[in-house]
Design an enzyme around this catalytic site. Sequence first.
Site, PDB file in Angstrom:
ATOM      1  CG  ASP A  58      70.696   2.118  11.931  1.00 40.45           C
ATOM      2  OD1 ASP A  58      70.212   1.578  11.047  1.00 40.45           O
ATOM      3  OD2 ASP A  58      70.338   2.164  13.125  1.00 40.45           O
ATOM      4  CE  LYS A  85      65.820   2.391   9.021  1.00 39.85           C
ATOM      5  NZ  LYS A  85      65.388   1.768  10.446  1.00 39.85           N
ATOM      6  CG  MET A 116      65.498   9.527  17.189  1.00 37.42           C
ATOM      7  SD  MET A 116      64.840   8.006  16.265  1.00 37.42           S
ATOM      8  CE  MET A 116      63.980   7.469  17.747  1.00 37.42           C
TER       9      MET A 116
END
Length: 282
Positions: free
Chosen positions: A80, A100, A228
């Site tokens: 990631d 991402k 997040m």
Amino acid sequence: MSEGTRWVPSSNSSLIEVGCINAKKDFFLHEEMLGITPDHVGGIGKLGSITLVGAGPGDPDLLTLGAFKAIQAADVVIADRLVSKEILSLIKCELKIAQKYPGCAHDAQNEIYRWCAEGLAEGKNIVRLKIGDPFVFGRGGEEVLELRKFGVEAKVIPGISSALAGPLAAGIPVTHRGVANRVVFCTGMGKEESVPDVPAYHPEQVKALVRLVAILIANFDQTCVFLMAVGRLEALTDDLTREGYPQSTPVGIIERATTPHERTIRGTISGSMKALFVLRTR
């Protein structure tokens, strides 16, 4: 692999390439299609293996021994974007990093699945490296289910979640006798960038938010950790206010916890936007 196609398992445990669809759309494979090899495609060979690994919050010293061994033994690591540079520096094999970003997460996730399928088809030992713990708002469960469509059962190595390590690194205990008797973990961003509901306020509550930035909010009884969440801090502040959280509720914002770039800002709900401005301009 051709654009718009998918690898699916055949009856002899190999992967085959099938499909002719828009790559930006989900491809749902019916169970009755498994094991059927279309006439126009050939077999691929023996499948490789894949391990879903939690990278922890960012400090390489907080990698589990199992995670470190898996990384060292891998033929390819698919990581990631949020995995720290310090951990990525330990990787000696082929490395692919998923880009991402907000607005393109769906396409990036499909690219991850394509990389996994290609590596499996080539018989490689793959490590899918995810920040924190893969099963704590990390789509780990979704990836395991998707990999089963390839005919593979992923091994899972848990990681230390930033939901716990982030506050701890900043000197903020998520539980404390007489202050916080329980902790609630929340996501700041739901599926397809939807906005999840915040926990209802009740008297004597400790509130906390976290990203890799972690935002922590408090009152007496409960700590809430939002992962997040910084990207929608203004809206989250409004949601908390509507739920009755006092403007004086303590807030902590923790960014890049346990890494050399860690930053922590403490304040209140009423001052959270000012705190975020300070965080972004430092």
